[in-house]
Design an enzyme around this catalytic site. Structure first.
Site, PDB file in Angstrom:
ATOM      1  N   LYS A 168      37.108  55.571  38.792  1.00 57.96           N
ATOM      2  CA  LYS A 168      38.103  55.771  37.719  1.00 57.96           C
ATOM      3  C   LYS A 168      37.491  56.032  36.343  1.00 57.96           C
ATOM      4  O   LYS A 168      38.069  56.761  35.544  1.00 57.96           O
ATOM      5  CB  LYS A 168      39.035  54.568  37.648  1.00 57.96           C
ATOM      6  CG  LYS A 168      40.048  54.490  38.776  1.00 57.96           C
ATOM      7  CD  LYS A 168      40.992  53.339  38.526  1.00 57.96           C
ATOM      8  CE  LYS A 168      42.139  53.331  39.506  1.00 57.96           C
ATOM      9  NZ  LYS A 168      43.199  52.390  39.101  1.00 57.96           N
ATOM     10  N   ASP A 181      48.813  54.251  35.583  1.00 51.86           N
ATOM     11  CA  ASP A 181      48.988  52.825  35.909  1.00 51.86           C
ATOM     12  C   ASP A 181      49.940  52.107  34.944  1.00 51.86           C
ATOM     13  O   ASP A 181      50.739  51.262  35.358  1.00 51.86           O
ATOM     14  CB  ASP A 181      47.630  52.105  35.919  1.00 51.86           C
ATOM     15  CG  ASP A 181      46.850  52.354  37.203  1.00 51.86           C
ATOM     16  OD1 ASP A 181      47.469  52.724  38.227  1.00 51.86           O
ATOM     17  OD2 ASP A 181      45.613  52.170  37.194  1.00 51.86           O
TER      18      ASP A 181
HETATM   19  P1  NAP Z   1      38.586  44.063  37.377  1.00 53.95           P
HETATM   20  O1  NAP Z   1      38.423  45.181  36.406  1.00 53.95           O
HETATM   21  O2  NAP Z   1      37.462  43.672  38.245  1.00 53.95           O
HETATM   22  O3  NAP Z   1      39.050  42.754  36.518  1.00 53.95           O
HETATM   23  C1  NAP Z   1      39.186  41.494  37.129  1.00 53.95           C
HETATM   24  C2  NAP Z   1      39.747  40.466  36.139  1.00 53.95           C
HETATM   25  O4  NAP Z   1      39.911  39.226  36.855  1.00 53.95           O
HETATM   26  C3  NAP Z   1      38.830  40.175  34.945  1.00 53.95           C
HETATM   27  O5  NAP Z   1      39.611  39.895  33.815  1.00 53.95           O
HETATM   28  C4  NAP Z   1      38.093  38.911  35.417  1.00 53.95           C
HETATM   29  O6  NAP Z   1      37.629  38.091  34.362  1.00 53.95           O
HETATM   30  C5  NAP Z   1      39.202  38.198  36.164  1.00 53.95           C
HETATM   31  N1  NAP Z   1      38.667  37.223  37.135  1.00 53.95           N
HETATM   32  C6  NAP Z   1      38.015  37.499  38.301  1.00 53.95           C
HETATM   33  N2  NAP Z   1      37.648  36.327  38.908  1.00 53.95           N
HETATM   34  C7  NAP Z   1      38.086  35.316  38.094  1.00 53.95           C
HETATM   35  C8  NAP Z   1      38.006  33.900  38.159  1.00 53.95           C
HETATM   36  N3  NAP Z   1      37.413  33.268  39.196  1.00 53.95           N
HETATM   37  N4  NAP Z   1      38.576  33.182  37.164  1.00 53.95           N
HETATM   38  C9  NAP Z   1      39.175  33.788  36.112  1.00 53.95           C
HETATM   39  N5  NAP Z   1      39.273  35.133  35.991  1.00 53.95           N
HETATM   40  C10 NAP Z   1      38.732  35.893  36.976  1.00 53.95           C
HETATM   41  O7  NAP Z   1      39.816  44.327  38.360  1.00 53.95           O
HETATM   42  P2  NAP Z   1      41.114  45.251  38.128  1.00 53.95           P
HETATM   43  O8  NAP Z   1      40.834  46.626  38.605  1.00 53.95           O
HETATM   44  O9  NAP Z   1      41.601  45.064  36.728  1.00 53.95           O
HETATM   45  O10 NAP Z   1      42.141  44.602  39.187  1.00 53.95           O
HETATM   46  C11 NAP Z   1      42.621  43.283  39.032  1.00 53.95           C
HETATM   47  C12 NAP Z   1      43.703  42.971  40.070  1.00 53.95           C
HETATM   48  O11 NAP Z   1      44.799  43.849  39.907  1.00 53.95           O
HETATM   49  C13 NAP Z   1      43.252  43.143  41.530  1.00 53.95           C
HETATM   50  O12 NAP Z   1      43.809  42.083  42.262  1.00 53.95           O
HETATM   51  C14 NAP Z   1      43.877  44.451  41.951  1.00 53.95           C
HETATM   52  O13 NAP Z   1      44.179  44.494  43.332  1.00 53.95           O
HETATM   53  C15 NAP Z   1      45.167  44.452  41.138  1.00 53.95           C
HETATM   54  N6  NAP Z   1      45.670  45.810  40.853  1.00 53.95           N
HETATM   55  C16 NAP Z   1      46.943  46.119  41.248  1.00 53.95           C
HETATM   56  C17 NAP Z   1      47.467  47.376  40.975  1.00 53.95           C
HETATM   57  C18 NAP Z   1      48.866  47.730  41.404  1.00 53.95           C
HETATM   58  O14 NAP Z   1      49.185  48.922  41.443  1.00 53.95           O
HETATM   59  N7  NAP Z   1      49.721  46.774  41.692  1.00 53.95           N
HETATM   60  C19 NAP Z   1      46.686  48.319  40.262  1.00 53.95           C
HETATM   61  C20 NAP Z   1      45.397  47.962  39.856  1.00 53.95           C
HETATM   62  C21 NAP Z   1      44.895  46.693  40.162  1.00 53.95           C
HETATM   63  P3  NAP Z   1      36.160  38.345  33.683  1.00 53.95           P
HETATM   64  O15 NAP Z   1      36.358  39.441  32.675  1.00 53.95           O
HETATM   65  O16 NAP Z   1      35.816  37.049  33.068  1.00 53.95           O
HETATM   66  O17 NAP Z   1      35.236  38.741  34.803  1.00 53.95           O
END
Ligand code: NAP
Length: 278
Positions: free
Chosen positions: A69, A106
């Site tokens: 992305k 998104d």
């Molecule tokens: P990402 O860029 O990897 O970001 C992950 C986030 O989760 C960061 O803020 C991270 O905090 C936090 N995190 C991870 N482990 C944690 C923990 N143990 N305790 C506290 N915070 C934690 O991922 P993303 O692409 O944004 O996706 C995030 C979620 O959204 C996923 O579950 C994904 O499946 C979902 N999603 C859904 C859609 C949809 O269409 N419904 C679209 C996109 C994503 P740090 O910054 O501290 O690491």
């Protein structure tokens, strides 16, 4: 010879798990269009060649998913201003003049998912609490600011990432420590979890909802499982809730419209079909 067959797909690595083909094929069939939507497994070192090859291969465009992305932005000709702010694209459109146009749907998908549950939802109803500062959060924050959210409290495990994002995006965003996630719910009108906590196979999200008004809309963008612990907790105390399936389905609509020329709808039938794959 000109062909009316319309070709689109999704580039990712790996990409076999993607629900996008099922969503787009459903709409192609529903609208009786002449075209198809295919999986495009593309390794990171081949991304430039693959994106630049879209035009030669006759694609109307494609979706871009993990891990491409951000990197894909370097390989398109024009980027939509909101996608520039987000810093990532999830859709490429091959324009009639051959230009590759990158956009990010998104944020649109997220706001549309809220309006599915509350048709009159407005961003200016009150403070918003966003948990997480990753890729999905960026798209949601840009959309919420654009929609007129008066105050956004951004909470993240790594405070520096939340602060950097608040500084970069500006507007009504303030950064908060992860330990303060329970207190910042005070008076909020919308709460959204964009962290991966609560996703199947991950740790659950521990959040005390006591301070959250019962009228607040609680959303979780995770869609596996559909009812996360956060949503179950919110439902038990009477808050309206939104799961992550709506965002997944609605983000596909503007891309489909750009390639196939029809703005499709998210119907109960489509929801059921995609739910069955989760
Ligand atoms: P990402 O860029 O990897 O970001 C992950 C986030 O989760 C960061 O803020 C991270 O905090 C936090 N995190 C991870 N482990 C944690 C923990 N143990 N305790 C506290 N915070 C934690 O991922 P993303 O692409 O944004 O996706 C995030 C979620 O959204 C996923 O579950 C994904 O499946 C979902 N999603 C859904 C859609 C949809 O269409 N419904 C679209 C996109 C994503 P740090 O910054 O501290 O690491």
């Amino acid at each position: 010879m000109a062909s009316t067959f319309i070709l689109a797909g999704v580039m990712g690595w790996p990409v076999a798990h993607s629900r996008s083909p099922a969503i787009h094929q459903h709409w192609i069939a529903q609208h009786q269009l002449n075209g198809t939507y295919v999986l495009l497994p593309v390794a990171p070192e081949r991304l430039g060649d693959a994106v630049r090859g879209l035009r030669a291969l006759g694609f109307a465009g494609c979706n871009i998913t993990i891990p491409h992305k951000v990197a894909a932005m370097a390989h398109v000709d024009v980027i939509d201003p909101a996608a520039k702010k987000i810093g990532a694209i999830n859709t490429i459109v091959v324009r009639p003049n051959g230009e590759l146009f990158g956009m990010n749907t998104d944020g649109f998908g997220y706001l549309a998912s809220l309006r599915d549950v509350q048709a009159d939802w407005r961003a200016d109803r009150g403070p918003v609490v966003v948990l997480g500062a990753g890729g999905a959060a960026r798209a949601i924050l840009v959309a919420l600011v654009q929609a007129g959210a008066p105050e956004i409290r951004l909470v993240n495990r790594s405070l520096d990432k939340a602060q950097a994002l608040a500084d970069e995006l500006g507007g009504p965003i303030t950064a908060h420590r992860w330990e303060d996630r329970h207190e910042v719910l005070d008076g909020a009108a919308l709460l959204v979890n964009t962290t991966s906590l609560g996703m199947g196979g991950q740790e659950p999200l521990h959040l005390d909802l006591a301070r959250l008004p019962v009228t607040a809309l609680v959303s979780d963008i995770i869609y596996v499982p559909l009812t996360t612990t956060l949503l179950a907790q919110a439902q038990a105390r009477g808050n309206p809730t939104v799961n992550g399936l709506g965002m997944l389905l609605h983000q596909a609509r503007p891309a489909f419209e750009a390639w196939f020329g029809v703005m499709p709808e998210v119907t109960a039938e489509l929801r059921t079909r995609i739910e069955a794959t989760l």
